[in-house]
Design a protein around this motif. Structure first.
Motif, PDB file in Angstrom:
ATOM      1  N   LEU A 179       2.133   6.671  -6.816  1.00 30.53           N
ATOM      2  CA  LEU A 179       1.124   7.624  -7.291  1.00 30.53           C
ATOM      3  C   LEU A 179       1.535   9.060  -6.978  1.00 30.53           C
ATOM      4  CD1 LEU A 179      -2.138   5.725  -6.259  1.00 30.53           C
ATOM      5  CD2 LEU A 179      -1.192   6.008  -8.557  1.00 30.53           C
ATOM      6  N   ALA A 180       2.123   9.250  -5.803  1.00 24.78           N
ATOM      7  CA  ALA A 180       2.573  10.595  -5.430  1.00 24.78           C
ATOM      8  C   ALA A 180       3.686  11.062  -6.356  1.00 24.78           C
ATOM      9  CB  ALA A 180       3.042  10.601  -3.987  1.00 24.78           C
ATOM     10  N   ARG A 184       3.960  15.007 -13.008  1.00 24.28           N
ATOM     11  CA  ARG A 184       2.992  15.649 -13.885  1.00 24.28           C
ATOM     12  C   ARG A 184       2.882  17.129 -13.578  1.00 24.28           C
ATOM     13  NH1 ARG A 184      -2.140  11.439 -14.063  1.00 24.28           N
ATOM     14  NH2 ARG A 184      -1.186   9.926 -15.535  1.00 24.28           N
ATOM     15  N   SER A 185       2.880  17.496 -12.280  1.00 23.94           N
ATOM     16  CA  SER A 185       2.752  18.909 -11.913  1.00 23.94           C
ATOM     17  C   SER A 185       3.971  19.695 -12.373  1.00 23.94           C
ATOM     18  CB  SER A 185       2.570  19.048 -10.403  1.00 23.94           C
ATOM     19  OG  SER A 185       3.712  18.545  -9.715  1.00 23.94           O
ATOM     20  N   PHE A 232       0.833  -1.216   0.000  1.00 24.51           N
ATOM     21  CA  PHE A 232       0.000   0.000   0.000  1.00 24.51           C
ATOM     22  C   PHE A 232       0.859   1.253   0.000  1.00 24.51           C
ATOM     23  CE2 PHE A 232      -2.259   3.309   2.416  1.00 24.51           C
ATOM     24  CZ  PHE A 232      -3.351   3.489   1.577  1.00 24.51           C
ATOM     25  N   VAL A 233       1.869   1.267   0.879  1.00 24.70           N
ATOM     26  CA  VAL A 233       2.750   2.436   0.954  1.00 24.70           C
ATOM     27  C   VAL A 233       3.503   2.636  -0.356  1.00 24.70           C
ATOM     28  CG1 VAL A 233       4.797   3.380   2.090  1.00 24.70           C
ATOM     29  CG2 VAL A 233       2.985   2.324   3.458  1.00 24.70           C
ATOM     30  N   SER A 234       3.965   1.537  -0.940  1.00 23.32           N
ATOM     31  CA  SER A 234       4.692   1.625  -2.214  1.00 23.32           C
ATOM     32  C   SER A 234       3.796   2.173  -3.308  1.00 23.32           C
ATOM     33  CB  SER A 234       5.217   0.240  -2.614  1.00 23.32           C
ATOM     34  OG  SER A 234       6.118  -0.252  -1.645  1.00 23.32           O
ATOM     35  N   LEU A 235       2.545   1.718  -3.323  1.00 21.17           N
ATOM     36  CA  LEU A 235       1.598   2.196  -4.333  1.00 21.17           C
ATOM     37  C   LEU A 235       1.313   3.677  -4.147  1.00 21.17           C
ATOM     38  CD1 LEU A 235      -0.294   1.556  -6.684  1.00 21.17           C
ATOM     39  CD2 LEU A 235      -2.041   0.915  -5.015  1.00 21.17           C
ATOM     40  N   CYS A 236       1.122   4.097  -2.895  1.00 16.18           N
ATOM     41  CA  CYS A 236       0.887   5.513  -2.624  1.00 16.18           C
ATOM     42  C   CYS A 236       2.092   6.360  -3.033  1.00 16.18           C
ATOM     43  CB  CYS A 236       0.583   5.720  -1.142  1.00 16.18           C
ATOM     44  SG  CYS A 236      -1.020   5.063  -0.628  1.00 16.18           S
TER      45      CYS A 236
END
Length: 262
Positions: free
Chosen positions: A247-248, A254-255, A240-244
């Motif tokens: 995504l971050a 992108r920003s 979960f942490v790796s996925l977050c």
């Protein structure tokens, strides 16, 4: 015949048991089908009074289900080992010419009165037969302990390690000093009379389902993840942490790309 002879010798030589190496003493007993319609009787190859004395001795040591009085009653009513209707009849439906020790084996009686399953409570080695299926007293199939372990040699390795540990602790000992009691191999067993399926779970957590009429293995379920929930919660958290984090990172890139284009 060989089994009967061996049991007879064991009946006569009861002094073989010692404080360090216990040898069960055979005695007569009975097992009922789940619906109580049939009773499977095992008559020990001993004189009736010796038989009753053995049951009394075992009851004091192991709280055996068969009392001395019950043994006398069994010996008076039944003359042969085998299957009987549980209606007061003393005429066997079928008979067997061997004796199975109740402290070494467990017996399951099917509701049809024909099929019997015998399992070993303990095993000494990977080659021991631990499950056998019978149809009216005739053995139709058996399975050795090796059939229930992915790495059969591990069972013998554990027992050899136990022997070596005892030798290290008692370097001057011999014989029964190094005796390692047989090991339990199954944690749960049950017979379903409706489906005629027999299920057992090994100490490693694997579940086996058999056809109770022929003894074939019809399904194998791998060991359950027993005792490891914390490990899997930890893995789930890492994922979960790796996925977050991924995504971050994607959002950050992108920003920055949008900012540079602007």
């Amino acid at each position: 015949m060989k089994n009967s002879l061996a049991s007879l010798i064991l009946c006569l030589v009861t002094s073989a048991a010692s404080a360090k190496m216990y040898v069960p003493i055979p005695y007569s007993y009975r097992v009922f089908s789940a619906d109580k319609r049939f009773v499977y009787v095992m008559i020990a190859p001993c004189p009736p009074e010796s038989d009753a004395g053995h049951a009394d001795s075992e009851a004091r040591m192991h709280a055996a289900a068969t009392s001395a009085d019950e043994v006398r009653s069994l010996r008076k009513k039944y003359k042969q080992s085998g299957m009987y209707r549980n209606d007061g009849s003393d005429d066997p439906l079928w008979t067997v010419d061997w004796y199975d020790d109740v402290l070494k084996t467990k017996v399951f009686i099917a509701a049809d009165g024909d099929h019997v399953i015998r399992t070993a409570r303990y095993a000494n080695g990977i080659g021991d037969e631990v499950v056998a299926f019978f149809d009216r007293g005739k053995r139709v199939r058996g399975h050795a302990l090796s059939a229930f372990f992915d790495r059969p040699e591990m069972f013998n390795e554990r027992r050899e390690k136990a022997v070596q540990d005892r030798k290290r602790k008692n370097p001057g000992g011999s014989g029964s000093t190094y005796y390692v009691p047989p090991s339990a191999w199954a944690s749960d067993q049950r017979l379903d009379d409706e489906s005629m399926r027999f299920e057992l779970t090994t100490v490693e957590g694997a579940r086996y389902t058999f056809d109770a009429t022929g003894g074939e293995i019809v399904q194998v379920e791998p060991p359950e993840l027993i005792g490891k929930p914390i490990l899997y919660y930890f893995i789930a958290i890492i994922v979960f942490v790796s996925l977050c984090g991924a995504l971050a990172a994607i959002g950050f890139l992108r920003s920055r790309r949008q900012a540079s284009q602007g």
